[in-house]
Design a protein around this motif. Structure first.
Motif, PDB file in Angstrom:
ATOM      1  N   TYR A 175      43.920  22.235 -31.079  1.00 44.98           N
ATOM      2  CA  TYR A 175      42.691  21.619 -31.572  1.00 44.98           C
ATOM      3  C   TYR A 175      41.566  22.649 -31.679  1.00 44.98           C
ATOM      4  O   TYR A 175      40.837  22.686 -32.674  1.00 44.98           O
ATOM      5  CB  TYR A 175      42.259  20.476 -30.653  1.00 44.98           C
ATOM      6  N   THR A 176      41.409  23.474 -30.640  1.00 47.05           N
ATOM      7  CA  THR A 176      40.284  24.396 -30.621  1.00 47.05           C
ATOM      8  C   THR A 176      40.556  25.678 -31.393  1.00 47.05           C
ATOM      9  O   THR A 176      39.624  26.331 -31.861  1.00 47.05           O
ATOM     10  CB  THR A 176      39.903  24.776 -29.178  1.00 47.05           C
ATOM     11  N   ALA A 184      44.133  22.530 -38.920  1.00 44.03           N
ATOM     12  CA  ALA A 184      42.743  22.221 -38.587  1.00 44.03           C
ATOM     13  C   ALA A 184      42.337  20.857 -39.112  1.00 44.03           C
ATOM     14  O   ALA A 184      41.649  20.086 -38.431  1.00 44.03           O
ATOM     15  CB  ALA A 184      41.821  23.291 -39.152  1.00 44.03           C
ATOM     16  N   GLY A 188      42.486  16.031 -35.978  1.00 46.39           N
ATOM     17  CA  GLY A 188      41.067  15.781 -35.825  1.00 46.39           C
ATOM     18  C   GLY A 188      40.292  16.086 -37.090  1.00 46.39           C
ATOM     19  O   GLY A 188      40.846  16.511 -38.107  1.00 46.39           O
ATOM     20  N   ASP A 189      38.980  15.878 -37.019  1.00 46.97           N
ATOM     21  CA  ASP A 189      38.106  16.121 -38.157  1.00 46.97           C
ATOM     22  C   ASP A 189      37.641  17.570 -38.162  1.00 46.97           C
ATOM     23  O   ASP A 189      37.329  18.134 -37.116  1.00 46.97           O
ATOM     24  CB  ASP A 189      36.887  15.195 -38.101  1.00 46.97           C
ATOM     25  N   ALA A 190      37.586  18.148 -39.331  1.00 46.30           N
ATOM     26  CA  ALA A 190      37.104  19.518 -39.458  1.00 46.30           C
ATOM     27  C   ALA A 190      36.553  19.729 -40.859  1.00 46.30           C
ATOM     28  O   ALA A 190      37.100  19.217 -41.836  1.00 46.30           O
ATOM     29  CB  ALA A 190      38.207  20.526 -39.171  1.00 46.30           C
ATOM     30  N   ARG A 234      34.349  21.977 -36.302  1.00 41.97           N
ATOM     31  CA  ARG A 234      34.520  20.629 -35.780  1.00 41.97           C
ATOM     32  C   ARG A 234      33.155  19.939 -35.685  1.00 41.97           C
ATOM     33  O   ARG A 234      32.127  20.595 -35.430  1.00 41.97           O
ATOM     34  CB  ARG A 234      35.140  20.680 -34.380  1.00 41.97           C
TER      35      ARG A 234
END
Length: 316
Positions: A175-176, A184, A188-190, A234
């Motif tokens: 994630y990071t 990416a 999650g959202d990016a 993010r």
């Protein structure tokens, strides 16, 4: 391929260091929990769980004890005489899990086993699966299209695209520090922005993007001034006020404990989230009848980006 139901076109399948590529499914130390569970409707819960043991020739006394232990592991002690049709969806999931675990597999294969459950039950079962995995000390290989499930349940995640693994590692690392543009945006959202490296700052680089200059985590030695790169930002890395970027709010959404705004920065859209103090509910109302949010469509705001990450762009 791991279960032995398909043969790979090339390469090897290794299980605990042993080549099982040509070994039939019945001779592999694997079991599977299918998406549709396939419990036998004409058998009791205990008969379902003990079916594999019976086929393997395990004696009745040992089979009975192992079935009891497996049902206790999944919190279904005392359910052995019940009919599967009398159970809830979550209970049927646990019967399927007990049936797979009772044979003591080296690896348990799970094919979207929670896909048919509603959100609340799915979250409960995720916690149950984590507990059962720890208690049984069995490796679980869990296939899912639900990114939230993958991130919350796994010690290690492999993201696949077009039949190939494109990134693998602990969920926090993926994630990071995603390796590619696809990962990416998939986890999650990016916001993904293209730009050129304009200078180095210590171990990082500064990238001139459409939104403005962004400092990105990178091994600066791998990049030269003028290189075209892609950065991922993010929403939680974007702060409202006090930053180097300026933009116009184009959309606002109320998400419960936080608000989310889309901000247009010179044609590049950044998403910013702001947590709400839920101790006291809002009483003021916005012009469109919703709650009084800290963002306004059309408002000019300043933004700061605390962290951006360089990712590989598969299109280049």
């Amino acid at each position: 391929m791991l279960a032995g139901l398909l043969t790979p076109d090339s390469g090897q399948v290794l299980l605990n260091g042993q080549d099982v590529t040509d070994r039939p499914a019945r001779e592999r130390a694997t079991n599977m929990v299918f998406q549709d569970l396939v419990l036998f409707p004409h058998m009791s819960v205990a008969e379902n769980v003990g079916y594999g043991l019976a086929r393997s020739g395990v004696t009745e006394p040992e089979r009975g004890q192992r079935v009891e232990d497996a049902l206790a592991l999944v919190n279904l002690a005392g359910f052995g005489d019940r009919d599967p049709s009398d159970l809830s969806g979550g209970q049927r999931q646990r019967v399927a899990l007990a049936r797979a675990l009772v044979n003591d597999p080296a690896i348990l294969l799970l094919d979207e086993p929670l896909a048919s459950l509603d959100r609340a039950l799915r979250e409960d079962m995720q916690a149950e699966f984590r507990r059962i995995q720890r208690d049984s000390d069995t490796t679980f290989l869990y296939v899912t299209h639900d990114q939230e499930s993958a991130m919350s349940m796994s010690d290690r995640v492999a993201v696949m695209r077009d039949g190939r693994i494109v990134n693998v590692g602990p969920p926090r690392q993926l994630y990071t520090d995603p390796q590619t543009r696809f990962v990416a945006s998939f986890l999650g959202d990016a916001t993904l922005l293209d730009g050129d490296v304009i200078r180095r700052e210590g171990p990082d680089v500064v990238v001139q993007t459409g939104a403005g200059p962004l400092r990105a985590d990178a091994d600066a030695a791998s990049y030269a001034v003028g290189d075209t790169v892609t950065v991922a930002v993010r929403p939680e890395a974007v702060t409202l006020g006090g930053g180097d970027l300026t933009g116009t709010v184009t959309d606002v959404a109320y998400k419960g404990f936080y608000e989310e705004a889309t901000v247009d920065c010179s044609g590049a859209e950044l998403v910013v989230r702001r947590e709400r103090n839920t101790a006291a509910p809002d009483t003021a109302a916005s012009a469109d009848g919703g709650t009084d949010l800290p963002f306004r469509v059309g408002e000019t705001v300043e933004l700061g980006v605390s962290r951006a990450v360089l990712v590989r762009d598969e299109r280049r």
